[in-house]
Design a protein around this motif. Sequence first.
Motif, PDB file in Angstrom:
ATOM      1  N   THR A   1      64.515  53.514  73.682  1.00 30.49           N
ATOM      2  CA  THR A   1      64.049  53.295  72.250  1.00 30.49           C
ATOM      3  C   THR A   1      62.458  52.620  72.238  1.00 30.49           C
ATOM      4  O   THR A   1      63.040  51.415  73.199  1.00 30.49           O
ATOM      5  N   PHE A   2      62.137  52.926  71.851  1.00 26.65           N
ATOM      6  CA  PHE A   2      60.375  51.969  71.220  1.00 26.65           C
ATOM      7  C   PHE A   2      60.096  52.677  70.305  1.00 26.65           C
ATOM      8  O   PHE A   2      60.163  52.723  69.147  1.00 26.65           O
ATOM      9  N   THR A   3      59.963  50.951  69.241  1.00 25.57           N
ATOM     10  CA  THR A   3      59.568  50.915  68.119  1.00 25.57           C
ATOM     11  C   THR A   3      58.369  49.757  67.852  1.00 25.57           C
ATOM     12  O   THR A   3      58.415  48.731  68.641  1.00 25.57           O
ATOM     13  N   SER A   4      57.085  50.269  67.277  1.00 28.73           N
ATOM     14  CA  SER A   4      55.408  49.366  67.147  1.00 28.73           C
ATOM     15  C   SER A   4      55.076  49.729  66.029  1.00 28.73           C
ATOM     16  O   SER A   4      56.010  50.671  65.475  1.00 28.73           O
ATOM     17  N   CYS A   5      54.659  48.987  66.041  1.00 25.72           N
ATOM     18  CA  CYS A   5      53.649  49.055  64.164  1.00 25.72           C
ATOM     19  C   CYS A   5      52.451  48.830  64.471  1.00 25.72           C
ATOM     20  O   CYS A   5      51.924  47.977  65.140  1.00 25.72           O
ATOM     21  N   PHE A  24      58.602  54.988  65.882  1.00 27.58           N
ATOM     22  CA  PHE A  24      59.550  55.347  66.753  1.00 27.58           C
ATOM     23  C   PHE A  24      59.979  55.965  67.625  1.00 27.58           C
ATOM     24  O   PHE A  24      59.840  57.270  67.327  1.00 27.58           O
ATOM     25  N   THR A  25      60.771  55.560  69.071  1.00 27.44           N
ATOM     26  CA  THR A  25      60.602  57.118  69.701  1.00 27.44           C
ATOM     27  C   THR A  25      61.960  56.558  70.136  1.00 27.44           C
ATOM     28  O   THR A  25      62.717  55.611  70.890  1.00 27.44           O
ATOM     29  N   GLU A  26      62.878  57.802  71.124  1.00 25.47           N
ATOM     30  CA  GLU A  26      64.216  57.937  71.925  1.00 25.47           C
ATOM     31  C   GLU A  26      63.962  58.799  72.296  1.00 25.47           C
ATOM     32  O   GLU A  26      63.669  60.383  72.029  1.00 25.47           O
ATOM     33  N   GLU A  27      64.282  58.206  73.865  1.00 25.78           N
ATOM     34  CA  GLU A  27      64.854  59.668  74.775  1.00 25.78           C
ATOM     35  C   GLU A  27      65.779  59.673  75.205  1.00 25.78           C
ATOM     36  O   GLU A  27      66.507  58.319  75.789  1.00 25.78           O
ATOM     37  N   SER A  28      66.907  61.167  75.332  1.00 23.77           N
ATOM     38  CA  SER A  28      68.030  61.102  75.834  1.00 23.77           C
ATOM     39  C   SER A  28      67.900  62.325  76.471  1.00 23.77           C
ATOM     40  O   SER A  28      67.085  63.119  76.453  1.00 23.77           O
ATOM     41  N   ASP A  29      69.191  62.471  77.159  1.00 22.76           N
ATOM     42  CA  ASP A  29      69.044  64.141  77.543  1.00 22.76           C
ATOM     43  C   ASP A  29      69.505  65.180  76.732  1.00 22.76           C
ATOM     44  O   ASP A  29      68.727  66.104  77.194  1.00 22.76           O
ATOM     45  N   TYR A  30      69.844  65.171  75.780  1.00 21.43           N
ATOM     46  CA  TYR A  30      69.735  66.418  74.945  1.00 21.43           C
ATOM     47  C   TYR A  30      68.574  65.965  73.920  1.00 21.43           C
ATOM     48  O   TYR A  30      68.461  66.984  73.249  1.00 21.43           O
ATOM     49  N   LEU A  31      67.965  65.160  73.579  1.00 16.58           N
ATOM     50  CA  LEU A  31      66.695  64.808  72.224  1.00 16.58           C
ATOM     51  C   LEU A  31      66.432  64.097  72.394  1.00 16.58           C
ATOM     52  O   LEU A  31      66.254  62.833  72.894  1.00 16.58           O
ATOM     53  N   ARG A  32      64.852  64.728  72.836  1.00 14.92           N
ATOM     54  CA  ARG A  32      63.831  63.506  72.456  1.00 14.92           C
ATOM     55  C   ARG A  32      62.935  63.328  70.738  1.00 14.92           C
ATOM     56  O   ARG A  32      62.833  64.562  70.054  1.00 14.92           O
ATOM     57  N   THR A  33      63.107  62.035  70.830  1.00 15.52           N
ATOM     58  CA  THR A  33      62.332  61.530  69.259  1.00 15.52           C
ATOM     59  C   THR A  33      61.093  60.984  69.021  1.00 15.52           C
ATOM     60  O   THR A  33      60.995  59.911  70.227  1.00 15.52           O
ATOM     61  N   GLU A  34      60.258  61.441  67.481  1.00 19.23           N
ATOM     62  CA  GLU A  34      59.972  60.794  68.137  1.00 19.23           C
ATOM     63  C   GLU A  34      59.476  60.403  66.498  1.00 19.23           C
ATOM     64  O   GLU A  34      59.235  61.931  65.834  1.00 19.23           O
ATOM     65  N   ILE A  35      59.289  59.558  66.135  1.00 17.80           N
ATOM     66  CA  ILE A  35      58.956  59.413  64.312  1.00 17.80           C
ATOM     67  C   ILE A  35      57.942  58.581  64.133  1.00 17.80           C
ATOM     68  O   ILE A  35      57.881  57.611  64.510  1.00 17.80           O
ATOM     69  N   THR A  36      57.260  58.324  63.031  1.00 23.04           N
ATOM     70  CA  THR A  36      56.083  57.544  62.051  1.00 23.04           C
ATOM     71  C   THR A  36      56.095  57.795  61.126  1.00 23.04           C
ATOM     72  O   THR A  36      56.379  58.566  60.363  1.00 23.04           O
ATOM     73  N   TYR A  37      56.600  56.615  60.561  1.00 26.11           N
ATOM     74  CA  TYR A  37      56.486  56.550  59.087  1.00 26.11           C
ATOM     75  C   TYR A  37      55.677  55.136  58.597  1.00 26.11           C
ATOM     76  O   TYR A  37      55.623  54.297  59.115  1.00 26.11           O
ATOM     77  N   PRO A  38      55.428  54.506  57.487  1.00 26.24           N
ATOM     78  CA  PRO A  38      54.706  53.427  56.315  1.00 26.24           C
ATOM     79  C   PRO A  38      55.978  52.808  56.058  1.00 26.24           C
ATOM     80  O   PRO A  38      57.124  53.417  55.458  1.00 26.24           O
ATOM     81  N   ALA A  39      55.553  52.219  55.830  1.00 27.04           N
ATOM     82  CA  ALA A  39      56.527  50.161  55.211  1.00 27.04           C
ATOM     83  C   ALA A  39      55.240  50.041  54.503  1.00 27.04           C
ATOM     84  O   ALA A  39      54.499  49.134  54.825  1.00 27.04           O
ATOM     85  N   PHE A  40      55.637  49.679  52.776  1.00 24.16           N
ATOM     86  CA  PHE A  40      55.185  48.759  51.990  1.00 24.16           C
ATOM     87  C   PHE A  40      55.478  47.702  52.096  1.00 24.16           C
ATOM     88  O   PHE A  40      56.677  47.713  50.623  1.00 24.16           O
ATOM     89  N   GLU A  41      54.777  46.961  51.835  1.00 27.27           N
ATOM     90  CA  GLU A  41      55.350  44.935  51.622  1.00 27.27           C
ATOM     91  C   GLU A  41      55.289  45.143  50.263  1.00 27.27           C
ATOM     92  O   GLU A  41      56.517  44.408  49.699  1.00 27.27           O
ATOM     93  N   PHE A  87      66.356  68.980  73.067  1.00 29.04           N
ATOM     94  CA  PHE A  87      66.501  69.428  71.810  1.00 29.04           C
ATOM     95  C   PHE A  87      65.013  68.648  71.828  1.00 29.04           C
ATOM     96  O   PHE A  87      65.345  66.927  72.256  1.00 29.04           O
ATOM     97  N   GLU A  88      64.262  68.793  70.244  1.00 28.39           N
ATOM     98  CA  GLU A  88      63.235  67.827  69.710  1.00 28.39           C
ATOM     99  C   GLU A  88      63.079  67.470  68.201  1.00 28.39           C
ATOM    100  O   GLU A  88      63.551  68.498  67.512  1.00 28.39           O
ATOM    101  N   TYR A  89      63.095  66.413  67.728  1.00 32.82           N
ATOM    102  CA  TYR A  89      63.127  66.031  66.825  1.00 32.82           C
ATOM    103  C   TYR A  89      61.750  64.869  66.431  1.00 32.82           C
ATOM    104  O   TYR A  89      61.997  63.300  66.805  1.00 32.82           O
ATOM    105  N   LEU A  90      60.774  65.378  65.422  1.00 33.68           N
ATOM    106  CA  LEU A  90      59.417  65.433  65.309  1.00 33.68           C
ATOM    107  C   LEU A  90      59.135  64.834  63.733  1.00 33.68           C
ATOM    108  O   LEU A  90      59.568  65.737  62.866  1.00 33.68           O
ATOM    109  N   VAL A  91      59.013  63.076  63.391  1.00 30.46           N
ATOM    110  CA  VAL A  91      58.861  63.327  62.223  1.00 30.46           C
ATOM    111  C   VAL A  91      57.415  62.675  62.467  1.00 30.46           C
ATOM    112  O   VAL A  91      56.705  61.352  62.911  1.00 30.46           O
ATOM    113  N   GLN A  92      56.504  63.583  61.165  1.00 33.46           N
ATOM    114  CA  GLN A  92      54.853  62.894  60.762  1.00 33.46           C
ATOM    115  C   GLN A  92      54.944  62.854  59.245  1.00 33.46           C
ATOM    116  O   GLN A  92      55.247  63.375  58.659  1.00 33.46           O
TER     117      GLN A  92
END
Length: 225
Positions: A1-5, A24-41, A87-92
């Motif tokens: 799992t990897f998270t950056s901002c 946010f990214t996460e890799e496993s045998d069964y699922l590749r995840t890439e998620i990008t989202y905003p955070a407003f202070e 499988f893939e789960y990609l969020v922009q």
Amino acid sequence: TFTSCLTTKIDSNKESRSYKTINFTEESDYLRTEITYPAFEAYPDLSKMIKNTIFSNWENFKSYSDKEWNDLNEINSKNGKSSLPPFEYLVQTEVYNSSSKYISILINTYIFNGGAHGNTNLISYNYNIDTSKYDKITTVTGMDYNQLSDIVRKKLYDKLITKNSNLTTPTQESDLREMINTGAFPQAGNFQIFTVGKQTVTVYFEPYSVAPYSYGIQKVDLKIE
């Protein structure tokens, strides 16, 4: 799992608004995840809504994927076939800020769990800075669903039928017109996905909503005062 901002600054004619882009990214045998989202202070309730929506949906799909992927691979193994790719789960997530009154968020999720192609799901939030509420399209445009449907259907007819050189038979035109009439029928559920600009509201329709998958996401711009 990897998270950056990454911090991004938004300028409007009222104020400067900034947000962090979280990757946010996460890799496993069964699922590749890439998620990008905003955070407003400055708008923690909006940030919480975005994050909770994205990750609750992802957790549900992750749980499903674990069992489904392993079950399919067990079948493949018995039949002498190779293992499936994950499988893939990609969020922009896109932030629209040309309106001084609204912060518009469009969450685009692409899911692949086998088959000929994946599926695209859209969610939008239109946060009213003045009221700290999420406004519906009828509030933003001042139009009811019958008015919205009439304008949107006419624009889609023009784009997808009148100006569509790929339609070669009356049946194709009839089928497409029926999809438009169903997908843009005057009810709230058909007009939930939209973003707000300075003088324009853009309505979005997922693949299969008003046209076949090959036509992709459909967008219709509406002029507002």
